[in-house]
Scaffold this active site. Structure first.
Site, short mmCIF file in Angstrom:
data_model
loop_
_atom_site.label_atom_id
_atom_site.label_comp_id
_atom_site.label_asym_id
_atom_site.label_seq_id
_atom_site.Cartn_x
_atom_site.Cartn_y
_atom_site.Cartn_z
CG ASP A 186 -25.33 -34.02 -23.05
OD1 ASP A 186 -26.26 -34.14 -22.23
OD2 ASP A 186 -24.26 -33.45 -22.77
CB CYS B 199 -26.76 -30.87 -22.04
SG CYS B 199 -26.36 -29.18 -21.60
CB THR C 169 -25.31 -27.08 -17.13
OG1 THR C 169 -24.81 -26.96 -18.48
CG2 THR C 169 -24.21 -27.62 -16.23
CG HIS D 40 -41.21 -10.00 -21.64
ND1 HIS D 40 -40.75 -9.19 -20.62
CD2 HIS D 40 -42.57 -9.97 -21.55
CE1 HIS D 40 -41.78 -8.69 -19.95
NE2 HIS D 40 -42.90 -9.17 -20.47
CG HIS E 217 -42.19 -7.78 -25.13
ND1 HIS E 217 -41.24 -7.34 -24.24
CD2 HIS E 217 -43.39 -7.63 -24.50
CE1 HIS E 217 -41.82 -6.96 -23.11
NE2 HIS E 217 -43.14 -7.11 -23.25
#
Ligand code: RB5
Length: 141
Positions: free
Chosen positions: A8, A65, A67, A98, A133
């Site tokens: 964004d 973005c 954050t 993992h 995993h």
């Protein structure tokens, strides 16, 4: 390996830095936007990129973005997507080794460019370890 990139406005500048870096390293990628700092809604970009990865048209995706949180939440709504929002290289490596993360998200207002590029390299260069995993990733799916 083909990559898809999206952001964004809050992640636009970091996405542009990542594009330069990937070009220097010879990666093939598609940038589906956004293409400026004009305000847009991150769910649209997260979902669009996630659908490209889920469909197999790209192998992995990198999202940005402000954050890294909102765009990863949107991407993770798409079946088959495991998007890791990370701000350090250890988590980036573990998300591949993992969790077999097929998308990475970064916060343009959280990490500096230098660290972000180290995270991108660590993430792209780490292979999934499989084994126990794989069983856990299967349970997510
Ligand atoms: C946009 O202002 C901001 O909310 C967005 O980039 C992101 O940080 C959301 O998680």
């Amino acid at each position: 390996m083909k990559l898809v990139l999206a952001s964004d406005h809050g992640g636009y500048e970091l996405k542009e830095e990542i594009k330069k870096h990937l070009t220097e390293k010879g990666y093939e990628f598609e940038d589906i936007g956004t293409h400026s700092t004009e305000s847009v809604d991150y769910p649209e970009y997260g979902r669009a990129a996630a659908e490209i990865v889920a469909s197999g048209k790209a192998d992995k995706g990198i999202l940005c973005c402000g954050t890294g949180i909102g765009i990863s939440l949107a991407a993770n709504k798409v079946k088959g997507i495991r998007c890791a929002n990370v701000s350090d290289t250890f988590s980036a490596k573990m998300s591949r080794a993992h969790n077999n993360a097929n998308m990475l998200s970064l916060g343009g207002r959280v990490v500096g460019v230098g660290l972000a590029l180290e995270i991108v390299d660590a993430w792209l260069e780490t292979e999934f370890e499989g084994g126990r995993h794989q069983r856990r990733v299967d349970k997510i799916e």
